[in-house]
Design a protein around this motif. Sequence first.
Motif, PDB file in Angstrom:
ATOM      1  N   LYS A   1       0.740  -1.289   0.073  1.00 18.94           N
ATOM      2  CA  LYS A   1      -0.024  -0.009   0.067  1.00 18.94           C
ATOM      3  C   LYS A   1       0.728   1.146   0.118  1.00 18.94           C
ATOM      4  N   GLN A   2       1.826   1.505   0.772  1.00 17.91           N
ATOM      5  CA  GLN A   2       2.688   2.558   0.831  1.00 17.91           C
ATOM      6  C   GLN A   2       3.175   3.080  -0.436  1.00 17.91           C
TER       7      GLN A   2
ATOM      8  N   ASP B   1     -10.341   0.148   6.200  1.00 22.65           N
ATOM      9  CA  ASP B   1      -8.969   0.063   5.915  1.00 22.65           C
ATOM     10  C   ASP B   1      -8.254   1.240   6.515  1.00 22.65           C
ATOM     11  N   ASP B   2      -7.881   1.244   7.923  1.00 21.21           N
ATOM     12  CA  ASP B   2      -7.288   2.441   8.545  1.00 21.21           C
ATOM     13  C   ASP B   2      -5.689   2.506   8.218  1.00 21.21           C
ATOM     14  N   GLU B   3      -5.203   1.486   7.635  1.00 18.98           N
ATOM     15  CA  GLU B   3      -3.830   1.376   6.995  1.00 18.98           C
ATOM     16  C   GLU B   3      -3.788   2.397   5.907  1.00 18.98           C
ATOM     17  N   ALA B   4      -4.632   2.085   4.995  1.00 19.94           N
ATOM     18  CA  ALA B   4      -5.077   2.985   3.670  1.00 19.94           C
ATOM     19  C   ALA B   4      -5.217   4.546   4.112  1.00 19.94           C
ATOM     20  N   TYR B   5      -6.096   4.418   5.140  1.00 17.61           N
ATOM     21  CA  TYR B   5      -6.404   5.996   5.537  1.00 17.61           C
ATOM     22  C   TYR B   5      -4.911   6.700   6.069  1.00 17.61           C
ATOM     23  N   ASP B   6      -4.242   6.051   6.858  1.00 16.42           N
ATOM     24  CA  ASP B   6      -3.277   6.659   7.392  1.00 16.42           C
ATOM     25  C   ASP B   6      -2.242   6.783   6.343  1.00 16.42           C
ATOM     26  N   ILE B   7      -2.102   6.286   5.290  1.00 16.91           N
ATOM     27  CA  ILE B   7      -1.054   6.432   4.412  1.00 16.91           C
ATOM     28  C   ILE B   7      -1.471   7.854   3.467  1.00 16.91           C
TER      29      ILE B   7
ATOM     30  N   THR C   1      -4.886 -13.625   6.400  1.00 17.65           N
ATOM     31  CA  THR C   1      -3.970 -12.726   5.545  1.00 17.65           C
ATOM     32  C   THR C   1      -2.899 -13.606   5.034  1.00 17.65           C
TER      33      THR C   1
ATOM     34  N   GLN D   1      -4.747  -8.617  -0.045  1.00 17.70           N
ATOM     35  CA  GLN D   1      -4.086  -9.037   1.221  1.00 17.70           C
ATOM     36  C   GLN D   1      -4.593 -10.134   1.839  1.00 17.70           C
TER      37      GLN D   1
END
Length: 878
Positions: free
Chosen positions: A98-99, A128-134, A214, A203
């Motif tokens: 994602k990053q 998808d908090d991971e995508a949000y944070d990025i 996962t 994922q």
Amino acid sequence: MTGKEIREMYLKFFESKGHKILPSASLIPHNDPSILWTAAGMVPFKPYFTGAAKPEVTRATTCQKCLRTPDIDVVGRTARHHTFFEMLGNFSFGDYFKQEAINWAWEFVTKHLGLAAEKLWISIYEDDDEAYDIWRQDVGIADNRIVRMGKDTNFWEIGVGPCGPCSEIYYDLGAERGCGSPDCAVGCDCDRYLEIWNLVFIQFFRDEEGNYTTLQNKGIDTGMGLERVASVLQNVRTNFDTDLLRDIMDFTGELTGRRYGSGDDIDLALKVIADHARAVSFAVSDGALPSNEGRGYVLRRLLRRAVRFGRVLGVAEPFLYRVAGAVIDKMGDTYQELVKNRELVIRVVKTEEERFGETLAQGTDMLTRLIQEAKQTGLNYINGGQAFRLYDTYGFPLELTEEIAGENGLTVEQEGFAKAMEQQRNRARSARQETEYISEKAAHLKTLLGQIGETVFVGYEALSSKSVIKAIFVDDRRVEQAGAGQEVELVLDITPCYAESGGQVSDHAKVSAESTEVAVEMVTRPVEGLHLHRGRVTGGIIRVHDEMTVQVDIRRRMNIARNHSATHLLHKALKEVLGEHVNQAGSLVAPDRLRFDFTHFSSITPDELDRVERIVNEAILNNLKVQTLASTLDEARDMGAMALFDEKYGDRVRVVKMGDFSLELCGGTHVASTAEVGMFRLLGESSVGSGLRRVEAVTGQGAIDYLRAKEDQLNLIARTVKAPAHELVHRVETLVQELRSMEREAEAMRARLARYEVHSMLDAAQEVGGIKVLAARSNASDMDSLRAMLDLLRDKMGSGVIVLGAASGGKVNLVAGVSKDLVGRSLHAGKILKEIAPLVGGGGGGRPDMAQAGGKDPAGLDNALEKVCALVTKQAAN
């Protein structure tokens, strides 16, 4: 920025990020019968995401040509719908995640495409908090411009297999393009917020119970529509106004004398023609040909739909092939296959246009009959189901049917047409399979592959091996052992058995130990690296971890190898005799014969077949050395190898070289020299579709057996006609001439007998209410003879009604005729036969003046003929 410049900029950008630029895959999916067309950029990479195949690189970028048809009816009516489109994509197979995907996407759209950041919106999956944070912390997108959306829009999954959340980039086209609703926002169905890029984060793995685990190796699958991005950068309202389509529309306008922008109907027609011409050109270039089923039916429907819209522009003669030429001129520098197959594309399209012209003429005849029948039965409309058949079978637009019906004082039943249309759409939806990553069984086998390791294939070098049973399946259930009589599937650590692939059938083999044996009759490779050996346990008990000896059926393997090597020689010979447009479209390589389908537009003459056969046999007699070389796909193409329809991206390919005569990509098994083929004999050729021919042949012992059988037939014929073999042709010609002379004499005799029969029949005519009626049996042997008898009687009788019946071979033929003066008095030949045909176990009908019918019950013929006078009386009274 032109579409070409956007395409090149995208690919170069991701090349700078370590991605390998790969060419677009074919529109015909490789080795994937679950889908008709390559409908997304990820389709060629499905095996890499599932682990069923190993990619040569872990990062790739493509501009993939795609074809979708679910929304064909709205193409041209909206700003964005297409059948053919180009999808830009970057892919990671267990590399970055994602990053990198998010940051590179933002970098490309803002710094390279120059799109204003304040015009861009982001959607993410709701959890998808991971995508949000990025997006929020790394990229710096304001919280109120990141929209969380549900599973139905922002989570990619289809059944069992890899899946994951999505994140999309939207471009705000402005309030003036919106619906005006105060709730209008990202996700609204209006045109304001245009999705330009979808990032899929693969994922998770979903099992058959709906559980998510996962993935150890996560992946990236992105898709950016080239036409959509071009519409934003070129500041036009629709994709059709971009240079990607507008140039083709302008060409069509000049060709037809119509101008884009001069009217809604004209604009719609120009849009549909441009879109469909692109789809047709690319599909034909990739090997699809018009037919009545599968992708051939889709292609034919697209082509005919474009031709119908040509009628809106006032064009009746073939024109689409010229538009296809403009497509090739526009896009050929990017897609070289268009240029290479230009002659094929032009010829296929023009031939299909000409055939469709004939079909439209047939449709016109059918519509004329429908109008006549409606009037005769007192209806003021045409049945909607019949109107739909005109649309679906003959390509008649509903508007054209309504126009012609209106000229005849009729309407078209709209409800029936709509019902038939919906039924067809339901059939299409149920038949259409989604683009899935992996089937449920393949998912299990992929898991098994990770547990037990790959099957090592040694079948190119050896026909036997010492192997260990790694897994046993009975009725798709994994078991530890199986006994005599059970059907099993075995996974071995090593195998010499060739798995069915590329048209070549699989090996047969025996898997045995001291007291056990399995007869293997099918070998498949459902996921790359795993061979399944299907067969029956014929003795003893087999267990997981047993060491076995695997012995391939050598005679069968050699016969298959002869036929497979012969297909390569045949392919080359066909190109030499018929032209370079010949390309393989399918094949069957079996131990007893070979079948080869290829592109060509007419039947092959006996002389051409003879030349092909001579060239192949000459190559066999020249004892050419057969070599196999391993290379990359690009290296193979540089060598001049013919790339067949089953080539794959990224894999190392196997090149089969036969002297300086033939060079092809092929994974099959072959002889060591062409001399081992022994002999090649063509059995015949036929058509299997528009522009598609098929030849069948035998080699080796099969060819010897074929020639021996022919010789036995000749000897039998010689004995039958009592002539030695060297005089056989002359003797048969003499017999044929004598037979023709006797047939002429017999025909003359039948004609004289028919005249005698006519005179005797006329004496049996009755008068009913002032109308002459003849209802009688005839000795006519078939329907043609019975109709000829009817014509003789009508000439002699003049005014009257005639019904004739003849029984022969357990069947009944009926014909009826009504003179023209009596048709005006409500007498109807078709209705008479419709009443009496059931009495002989049949049915039929026809026009008021002439009709015919058939039946299966000769015993009822006299009863049927006796009813005729009463029916004439009844009709005359109405």
